[in-house]
Design an enzyme around this catalytic site. Sequence first.
Site, PDB file in Angstrom:
ATOM      1  N   GLU A  81       5.812  -9.389   9.497  1.00 52.08           N
ATOM      2  CA  GLU A  81       7.102  -8.696   9.442  1.00 52.08           C
ATOM      3  C   GLU A  81       7.857  -8.805  10.762  1.00 52.08           C
ATOM      4  OE1 GLU A  81       7.060  -4.442   8.607  1.00 52.08           O
ATOM      5  OE2 GLU A  81       9.214  -4.514   8.251  1.00 52.08           O
ATOM      6  N   ASP A 102       1.881  -7.098   7.205  1.00 53.30           N
ATOM      7  CA  ASP A 102       2.747  -6.014   7.682  1.00 53.30           C
ATOM      8  C   ASP A 102       1.897  -5.176   8.627  1.00 53.30           C
ATOM      9  OD1 ASP A 102       4.430  -3.964   8.183  1.00 53.30           O
ATOM     10  OD2 ASP A 102       5.057  -3.656   6.107  1.00 53.30           O
ATOM     11  N   ILE A 104       2.471  -2.411  10.361  1.00 49.31           N
ATOM     12  CA  ILE A 104       2.497  -0.983   9.991  1.00 49.31           C
ATOM     13  C   ILE A 104       3.425  -0.849   8.793  1.00 49.31           C
ATOM     14  CG2 ILE A 104       2.954   1.395  10.684  1.00 49.31           C
ATOM     15  CD1 ILE A 104       2.551   0.614  13.589  1.00 49.31           C
ATOM     16  N   ASP A 105       2.856  -0.670   7.626  1.00 54.47           N
ATOM     17  CA  ASP A 105       3.679  -0.440   6.436  1.00 54.47           C
ATOM     18  C   ASP A 105       3.776   1.068   6.251  1.00 54.47           C
ATOM     19  OD1 ASP A 105       5.153  -1.370   4.131  1.00 54.47           O
ATOM     20  OD2 ASP A 105       3.560  -0.438   2.980  1.00 54.47           O
ATOM     21  N   THR A 107       6.462   2.619   8.272  1.00 53.85           N
ATOM     22  CA  THR A 107       6.822   2.925   9.666  1.00 53.85           C
ATOM     23  C   THR A 107       7.506   4.293   9.777  1.00 53.85           C
ATOM     24  OG1 THR A 107       7.063   0.566  10.084  1.00 53.85           O
ATOM     25  CG2 THR A 107       8.030   2.031  11.709  1.00 53.85           C
ATOM     26  N   ASP A 249       5.017  -6.700   2.530  1.00 55.50           N
ATOM     27  CA  ASP A 249       4.786  -5.357   1.968  1.00 55.50           C
ATOM     28  C   ASP A 249       3.875  -5.432   0.737  1.00 55.50           C
ATOM     29  OD1 ASP A 249       6.622  -3.948   3.694  1.00 55.50           O
ATOM     30  OD2 ASP A 249       8.275  -4.726   2.496  1.00 55.50           O
TER      31      ASP A 249
HETATM   32  C1  IPD Z   1       8.753  -0.301   4.028  1.00 53.23           C
HETATM   33  C2  IPD Z   1       7.893   0.669   3.259  1.00 53.23           C
HETATM   34  C3  IPD Z   1       8.765   1.502   2.341  1.00 53.23           C
HETATM   35  C4  IPD Z   1       9.555   0.642   1.393  1.00 53.23           C
HETATM   36  C5  IPD Z   1      10.333  -0.423   2.131  1.00 53.23           C
HETATM   37  C6  IPD Z   1       9.410  -1.220   3.055  1.00 53.23           C
HETATM   38  P1  IPD Z   1       7.961  -0.811   6.533  1.00 53.23           P
HETATM   39  O1  IPD Z   1       7.980  -1.079   4.916  1.00 53.23           O
HETATM   40  O2  IPD Z   1       6.933  -0.012   2.518  1.00 53.23           O
HETATM   41  O3  IPD Z   1       7.999   2.354   1.542  1.00 53.23           O
HETATM   42  O4  IPD Z   1      10.455   1.464   0.700  1.00 53.23           O
HETATM   43  O5  IPD Z   1      10.915  -1.294   1.182  1.00 53.23           O
HETATM   44  O6  IPD Z   1      10.164  -2.201   3.745  1.00 53.23           O
HETATM   45  O7  IPD Z   1       9.364  -1.032   7.025  1.00 53.23           O
HETATM   46  O8  IPD Z   1       7.516   0.590   6.739  1.00 53.23           O
HETATM   47  O9  IPD Z   1       7.011  -1.827   7.037  1.00 53.23           O
END
Ligand code: IPD
Length: 329
Positions: A81, A102, A104-105, A107, A249
């Site tokens: 990412e 990813d 940190i998913d 964030t 993700d």
């Molecule tokens: C996000 C999370 C969030 C989702 C977003 C993602 P991130 O990833 O998974 O739940 O709604 O579409 O982009 O930005 O925390 O790595």
Amino acid sequence: MATRELTPQDFETLLEFSKTLAQTAGKIIVEGSNAILNQDQGNVDEKKNSVDLVTQWDVKVEEHVKSEVAKTWPDFHFIGEETFSSGSEKPSLTDAPTFCVDPIDGTTNFVHGFPYACISIGMFYKKQPLLGVIYNPFLNEMYYGLKGSGSYVSFPYLDKPLRLPIASQRSLPSLSQALIGVEWGSDRRLSVMQQKATSFLRLAGDKDEIPNARMAHSLRSLGSAALNYGQIARGGLDIYWEVGCWPWDVCAGIVIALEAGCYVTGSKNFFKAHRHEEPTLMTDWTELIWGRKYIVIRGIADTPSEKGRDAQRRLVQDFYDSVEEWDAI
Ligand code: IPD
């Protein structure tokens, strides 16, 4: 350069490598959380807008993962990412083994101290998702799976991992009985918010009063796409749908979900064109994975009148008949 051929033994080695890597990365994530929460969010930056967040810890974790991968598997490709966000071009899927990460998913959860954030380590091989590891270091829960070998979850309070789904597959007669995962995402344009709100209204609202409503049991937003996939795979959520996610993700989650008997597909158009294909046999995931629109439904038991797979497809169709769809930015 010729594509490296991986053996089943390599697959197992890669899965163990990814599990260990997720745990060491998890320590950095927890360290980062403590630092951020004690510094009054001083290190939180914005990406495309004020709700699309990134921290130095996302970057730090991705650098750690990337360098460990480069040390051990120097010829493998890497999609991450933060590497992508820092300006590199959209990487295409090739036959080469490709980590898709990813760091940190979730964030937003991470910066708020809401303990639903994870590292998501996936891998594509020959344009198909091969393995996935999703680790939430705050709860010490790990979901993992390898194509063809099943998927599992480990909990800190159990000696052995459990095969997914945790409980035997139940029936799901209609969306009215479903617990549905949705997300607010980071696209807050008026037109998109109106379409999201209309979709949520129809999914949850009273059938007697709202046209096209399904009146599902409820809607949930965990704030992490990867952890939503984990919940679908274990059978805690019934359906998760989102427009706007990225390959990192969902890559790991897709493997884990498919191995747990879930059905995964893409946008309304993608589903229309491919609904009769078996997702576990799809040979090129490029279109779906970069399509930014994903829906996944848990494993459903066969009944005398309907195969589980057919029920999954029927419910995805019903879901797509109910919700709106928009372009992801
Ligand atoms: C996000 C999370 C969030 C989702 C977003 C993602 P991130 O990833 O998974 O739940 O709604 O579409 O982009 O930005 O925390 O790595």
